[in-house]
Design an enzyme around this catalytic site. Sequence first.
Site, PDB file in Angstrom:
ATOM      1  N   PHE A 127       0.844  -1.197   0.000  1.00 24.09           N
ATOM      2  CA  PHE A 127       0.000   0.000   0.000  1.00 24.09           C
ATOM      3  C   PHE A 127       0.883   1.252   0.000  1.00 24.09           C
ATOM      4  O   PHE A 127       1.868   1.317   0.736  1.00 24.09           O
ATOM      5  CB  PHE A 127      -0.888  -0.035   1.244  1.00 24.09           C
ATOM      6  CG  PHE A 127      -1.985   0.983   1.237  1.00 24.09           C
ATOM      7  CD1 PHE A 127      -3.109   0.818   0.445  1.00 24.09           C
ATOM      8  CD2 PHE A 127      -1.895   2.117   2.028  1.00 24.09           C
ATOM      9  CE1 PHE A 127      -4.125   1.752   0.450  1.00 24.09           C
ATOM     10  CE2 PHE A 127      -2.920   3.065   2.035  1.00 24.09           C
ATOM     11  CZ  PHE A 127      -4.031   2.878   1.242  1.00 24.09           C
ATOM     12  N   ASP A 198       1.699  -5.509   8.133  1.00 23.10           N
ATOM     13  CA  ASP A 198       0.570  -4.577   8.118  1.00 23.10           C
ATOM     14  C   ASP A 198      -0.696  -5.423   7.971  1.00 23.10           C
ATOM     15  O   ASP A 198      -0.859  -6.154   6.980  1.00 23.10           O
ATOM     16  CB  ASP A 198       0.724  -3.589   6.954  1.00 23.10           C
ATOM     17  CG  ASP A 198      -0.341  -2.488   6.990  1.00 23.10           C
ATOM     18  OD1 ASP A 198      -1.447  -2.752   7.496  1.00 23.10           O
ATOM     19  OD2 ASP A 198      -0.056  -1.383   6.491  1.00 23.10           O
ATOM     20  N   TYR A 223     -10.702   1.286  11.331  1.00 23.07           N
ATOM     21  CA  TYR A 223     -11.948   1.683  10.646  1.00 23.07           C
ATOM     22  C   TYR A 223     -12.363   0.733   9.547  1.00 23.07           C
ATOM     23  O   TYR A 223     -13.385   0.946   8.916  1.00 23.07           O
ATOM     24  CB  TYR A 223     -11.815   3.110  10.085  1.00 23.07           C
ATOM     25  CG  TYR A 223     -10.582   3.351   9.226  1.00 23.07           C
ATOM     26  CD1 TYR A 223     -10.557   2.948   7.902  1.00 23.07           C
ATOM     27  CD2 TYR A 223      -9.449   3.977   9.749  1.00 23.07           C
ATOM     28  CE1 TYR A 223      -9.424   3.151   7.130  1.00 23.07           C
ATOM     29  CE2 TYR A 223      -8.327   4.193   8.987  1.00 23.07           C
ATOM     30  CZ  TYR A 223      -8.313   3.780   7.666  1.00 23.07           C
ATOM     31  OH  TYR A 223      -7.188   3.980   6.901  1.00 23.07           O
ATOM     32  N   LYS A 224     -11.582  -0.311   9.282  1.00 24.35           N
ATOM     33  CA  LYS A 224     -11.936  -1.246   8.212  1.00 24.35           C
ATOM     34  C   LYS A 224     -12.795  -2.362   8.804  1.00 24.35           C
ATOM     35  O   LYS A 224     -13.924  -2.129   9.213  1.00 24.35           O
ATOM     36  CB  LYS A 224     -10.672  -1.734   7.515  1.00 24.35           C
ATOM     37  CG  LYS A 224      -9.990  -0.596   6.730  1.00 24.35           C
ATOM     38  CD  LYS A 224      -8.654  -0.949   6.142  1.00 24.35           C
ATOM     39  CE  LYS A 224      -8.119   0.219   5.317  1.00 24.35           C
ATOM     40  NZ  LYS A 224      -6.702   0.094   4.992  1.00 24.35           N
TER      41      LYS A 224
HETATM   42  C1  PLP Z   1      -5.981   1.291   4.693  1.00 17.56           C
HETATM   43  C2  PLP Z   1      -4.512   1.052   4.791  1.00 17.56           C
HETATM   44  C3  PLP Z   1      -3.676   1.954   5.467  1.00 17.56           C
HETATM   45  C4  PLP Z   1      -4.262   3.228   6.012  1.00 17.56           C
HETATM   46  O1  PLP Z   1      -3.397   3.999   6.725  1.00 17.56           O
HETATM   47  P1  PLP Z   1      -3.949   5.301   7.466  1.00 17.56           P
HETATM   48  O2  PLP Z   1      -2.801   5.819   8.184  1.00 17.56           O
HETATM   49  O3  PLP Z   1      -5.093   4.865   8.309  1.00 17.56           O
HETATM   50  O4  PLP Z   1      -4.467   6.230   6.410  1.00 17.56           O
HETATM   51  C5  PLP Z   1      -2.343   1.632   5.614  1.00 17.56           C
HETATM   52  N1  PLP Z   1      -1.834   0.495   5.079  1.00 17.56           N
HETATM   53  C6  PLP Z   1      -2.614  -0.369   4.400  1.00 17.56           C
HETATM   54  C7  PLP Z   1      -2.014  -1.608   3.848  1.00 17.56           C
HETATM   55  C8  PLP Z   1      -3.960  -0.108   4.217  1.00 17.56           C
HETATM   56  O5  PLP Z   1      -4.731  -0.944   3.527  1.00 17.56           O
END
Ligand code: PLP
Length: 413
Positions: A127, A198, A223-224
């Site tokens: 990501f 992660d 939040y997911k």
């Molecule tokens: C959704 C997601 C994030 C989100 O990071 P935020 O700091 O909450 O914006 C980070 N890493 C991965 C792999 C994700 O899918």
Amino acid sequence: MSALTREDLETWDQNDPLAQMRAHFRIPANIIYLDGNSLGAMPRNTPERVTKAVEEEWGEDLIRSWNKHGWIDLPQRCGAKIAGLIGADAGEVVVADSTSVNLFKLLAAALRMRSERKVILSDKGNFPTDLYVAQGLIDLLDKGHELRLVEPDEVVEALDDSVALVMLTQTDYRSGRLHNMSALTEQAHQAGALMLWDLAHSAGAFPVDLRGADADFAVGCGYKYLNGGPGAPAFLFVAERLQDQVRPPLSGWMGHEAPFQFDRDYRPAHGISRNLCGTPAVLSMTALDAGLDIMHQAGMNAIREKSVRMTELFIELVETHCAGFGFELYGPRDPEMRGSQVSFRHEQGYPIMAALIDRGVIGDFRAPDILRFGFTPLYLRFGDIWDAVQVLRDIMTDKSWDQPKFHKRLAVT
Ligand SMILES: *Cc1c(COP(=O)(O)O)cnc(C)c1O
């Protein structure tokens, strides 16, 4: 055509051991929500929990609430609840900040533990924020570190004695493909590297076993699949055996051994709490806590079992009912290799997704051509999956996706 009928799926729903969990969520009428992997739906009792925190705790008890209502240890209490979902011990997880910030903290700590090594190894599909945070940290440290990016299936070959840390996202955000957590962690350790996972699209989606895999570090989102609400605080995990080696780069007072002694010098707290920085976001964490309580009622094994049936069903229905429309499965066919999401590629993916959302079937689009659908067993029914695929078939058949309004790109996709 698939041999299945909608009546079959209604029977599946009647026999679904998780069926009653849907009542714990507010799902708007006429919406089929296939985006709980991006923003989980709202638990019905979240407004009440948050209102209580606002009206009674903040409104009436004011600053006394830090003690009286345990605001001060919400990060640890929520962390302990998440620990139970990801195969960690209660004292190994704490809730704080965002996933991006937690990545920064743990990457920095890991690089200090392997200061003779200069490489962070990750995969090209990771990501973007994970890669950006690593790049920013490397720039800040200015010690000749390097972010080495390889194809997702070439991580093991890229391991050598220059690698300080392997940083991987377990569930690929586009395809839903899973990395083999225990095998890769073992290989990283054999090469003398530390391992950070992660769990953004893993925590709450299926059972994760950080201890079983002997992982060193992990981060993930609130939040997911944990249904903590928009911008909910994130979590971080540090294996107990490493906790006292962590030198926090964001050495704020909430991670101090004795924040309320107001000492002049920083001394890190023992255990996981040293990874805190500033004052916890009490209201957001209260909402997250409400989401976590529901996860615990369901149990991760039952969630996984239903999730696999749902993703298998969706693929089967799209490939039969929407055959000939140009959809191509993007991601593993083997459910063992898949998280709780399914993606299809289509060259008109953006307007097709916009048309689906207009008809109440909410998934999302990931550039360049990916339609992504998340499956959340707590509040989705098998019948919903049938209905979603029929809507997809309708908009492809009558070409209603091809209207100018669906081609217009919005800021958030
Ligand atoms: C959704 C997601 C994030 C989100 O990071 P935020 O700091 O909450 O914006 C980070 N890493 C991965 C792999 C994700 O899918």
